[in-house]
Design a protein around this motif. Structure first.
Motif, mmCIF file in Angstrom:
data_model
loop_
_atom_site.group_PDB
_atom_site.id
_atom_site.type_symbol
_atom_site.label_atom_id
_atom_site.label_comp_id
_atom_site.label_asym_id
_atom_site.label_seq_id
_atom_site.Cartn_x
_atom_site.Cartn_y
_atom_site.Cartn_z
ATOM 1 N N HIS A 9 0.823 -1.210 0.000
ATOM 2 C CA HIS A 9 0.000 0.000 0.000
ATOM 3 C C HIS A 9 0.859 1.261 0.000
ATOM 4 C CE1 HIS A 9 -2.883 3.049 1.247
ATOM 5 N NE2 HIS A 9 -2.031 3.369 2.201
ATOM 6 N N ALA A 10 1.897 1.289 0.825
ATOM 7 C CA ALA A 10 2.672 2.518 1.056
ATOM 8 C C ALA A 10 3.476 2.962 -0.154
ATOM 9 C CB ALA A 10 3.600 2.334 2.255
ATOM 10 N N THR A 11 3.632 2.096 -1.166
ATOM 11 C CA THR A 11 4.366 2.516 -2.363
ATOM 12 C C THR A 11 3.771 3.793 -2.947
ATOM 13 O OG1 THR A 11 3.019 1.051 -3.740
ATOM 14 C CG2 THR A 11 5.134 0.199 -2.968
ATOM 15 N N LEU A 12 2.452 3.951 -2.862
ATOM 16 C CA LEU A 12 1.800 5.128 -3.439
ATOM 17 C C LEU A 12 2.360 6.422 -2.875
ATOM 18 C CD1 LEU A 12 -0.472 6.523 -5.097
ATOM 19 C CD2 LEU A 12 -1.904 6.303 -3.059
ATOM 20 N N TYR A 13 2.689 6.444 -1.606
ATOM 21 C CA TYR A 13 3.061 7.691 -0.951
ATOM 22 C C TYR A 13 4.545 8.013 -1.048
ATOM 23 C CZ TYR A 13 -1.616 6.913 0.806
ATOM 24 O OH TYR A 13 -2.964 6.674 0.886
ATOM 25 N N TYR A 14 5.347 7.097 -1.597
ATOM 26 C CA TYR A 14 6.784 7.331 -1.659
ATOM 27 C C TYR A 14 7.373 7.180 -3.064
ATOM 28 C CZ TYR A 14 6.629 7.128 3.422
ATOM 29 O OH TYR A 14 6.342 7.378 4.735
ATOM 30 N N ALA A 15 6.688 6.533 -3.973
ATOM 31 C CA ALA A 15 7.245 6.269 -5.297
ATOM 32 C C ALA A 15 7.355 7.541 -6.123
ATOM 33 C CB ALA A 15 6.380 5.246 -6.036
ATOM 34 N N LEU A 92 4.387 -0.107 -9.273
ATOM 35 C CA LEU A 92 4.522 -1.539 -9.010
ATOM 36 C C LEU A 92 5.140 -2.269 -10.201
ATOM 37 C CD1 LEU A 92 1.292 -2.398 -6.996
ATOM 38 C CD2 LEU A 92 3.621 -2.080 -6.143
ATOM 39 N N ARG A 93 4.869 -1.826 -11.402
ATOM 40 C CA ARG A 93 5.534 -2.448 -12.562
ATOM 41 C C ARG A 93 7.042 -2.270 -12.467
ATOM 42 N NH1 ARG A 93 2.435 -4.249 -16.726
ATOM 43 N NH2 ARG A 93 0.225 -3.655 -16.690
ATOM 44 N N ARG A 94 7.474 -1.103 -12.039
ATOM 45 C CA ARG A 94 8.918 -0.874 -11.893
ATOM 46 C C ARG A 94 9.487 -1.670 -10.730
ATOM 47 N NH1 ARG A 94 11.609 2.602 -8.531
ATOM 48 N NH2 ARG A 94 9.736 3.825 -8.089
ATOM 49 N N LEU A 95 8.816 -1.638 -9.592
ATOM 50 C CA LEU A 95 9.355 -2.258 -8.385
ATOM 51 C C LEU A 95 9.340 -3.776 -8.443
ATOM 52 C CD1 LEU A 95 7.619 0.108 -5.810
ATOM 53 C CD2 LEU A 95 10.081 -0.014 -6.225
ATOM 54 N N LEU A 96 8.329 -4.347 -9.074
ATOM 55 C CA LEU A 96 8.177 -5.805 -9.060
ATOM 56 C C LEU A 96 8.731 -6.479 -10.312
ATOM 57 C CD1 LEU A 96 4.634 -6.163 -7.465
ATOM 58 C CD2 LEU A 96 6.878 -6.040 -6.358
ATOM 59 N N GLY A 97 8.988 -5.726 -11.364
ATOM 60 C CA GLY A 97 9.654 -6.273 -12.545
ATOM 61 C C GLY A 97 8.986 -7.510 -13.098
ATOM 62 N N ASP A 98 9.752 -8.595 -13.186
ATOM 63 C CA ASP A 98 9.262 -9.834 -13.796
ATOM 64 C C ASP A 98 8.145 -10.502 -13.008
ATOM 65 O OD1 ASP A 98 11.084 -9.472 -15.812
ATOM 66 O OD2 ASP A 98 12.573 -10.864 -14.990
#
Length: 282
Positions: A9-15, A92-98
């Motif tokens: 969830h927190a990715t939204l506030y820091y990415a 999330l596409r960038r952070l999670l990749g494959d």
């Protein structure tokens, strides 16, 4: 499960993607708060600062007024929600990749969605507002929305637990810091003044919950533990939609993507939530 879903969830506030999408709407991005208040409050519609202050709870009212009051003059909630969805997708596409599109991520999203859809939102406005949004199609976005519904459901219950034990907005932070969740400086992000913090300490000390040096007394630790226990109890119902084996499977599935997110250093090691994001990669 909260500790595993919160980093998603927190990715939204820091990415960086969230800042870029916020900037495209006209929000200032020299600090994260203009985007934070808009993104988090957008499911409520054009909420006035008093409503945001009540539901976010632990922020200084002056801070809420500063960032929430102009939010909908900058962009309508519908546009903010669209930007939020785009930011989550991109980040999330960038952070999670494959891992994007993998069977494991799809399975995790399906399990998390079942728990989120089982959440009773009566008396839980932040959870209800997010649960009313349409579900996206992509598994990584489904996982993020499920994580968001579940964390806001837990947060609504946490406010009820704090109020049950007589801890107002400032006291909730002071008592959490006093119990050792994080240093006082971490809680300064909520923008309470030194006078506010001192007054909250004095109120807690008068109840026998704080020592003179600001540390929690045994009674203060008992009250804080009771708050956390009640919060967990109030957050437990959605997980009854999954069997224990399914919950364990979801936890297993979440560990690799959460490690991917945490390993980037995107999220703070300490926060006002009391989660230390220090996962063992072994």
């Amino acid at each position: 499960m909260w500790q595993l879903l919160e980093p998603v969830h927190a990715t939204l506030y820091y990415a960086a993607e969230a800042s870029e999408e916020a900037a495209s709407l006209g929000y200032a991005t020299d600090e994260r708060w203009p985007g934070y208040f808009a993104y988090r409050a957008a499911p409520l519609g054009p909420a006035v600062p008093g409503v945001v202050n009540a539901l976010f709870y632990s922020f200084s009212p002056r801070m809420v007024e500063r960032f929430a009051a102009p939010a909908w003059r900058t962009a309508a909630p519908e546009r903010v929600l669209a930007a939020r969805n785009t930011a989550v997708d991109r980040a999330l596409r960038r952070l999670l990749g494959d891992r994007i599109g993998s069977p494991e991520l799809r399975e995790a999203a399906e399990l998390a969605r079942r728990a989120a859809e089982a959440a009773d939102t009566a008396g839980r406005p932040m959870a209800a507002a997010n649960a009313a949004l349409p579900w996206p199609d992509e598994p990584h976005e489904v996982l993020w929305q499920a994580a968001t519904i579940l964390r806001e459901h837990r947060g609504d219950g946490h406010i009820a637990a704090l109020q049950t034990h007589g801890l107002g907005p400032a006291e909730s932070l002071v008592s959490h810091a006093a119990a050792g969740a994080a240093p006082d400086e971490v809680f300064a992000s909520r923008r309470w003044t030194g006078e506010d913090w001192t007054a909250a300490r004095e109120r807690l000390a008068a109840r026998g919950l704080l020592e003179a040096d600001g540390r929690a007394t045994p009674e203060g630790l008992r009250v804080r533990s009771a708050v956390e226990q009640l919060t967990d109890e109030l957050a437990a119902a959605p997980w009854e939609a999954l069997t224990p084996a399914e919950t364990a499977r979801l936890a297993e599935l979440l560990v690799p993507p959460v490690l991917d997110i945490v390993a980037t250093g995107l999220l703070p090691a300490q926060s006002t939530l009391g989660i230390g994001l220090k996962y063992d990669h072994a």
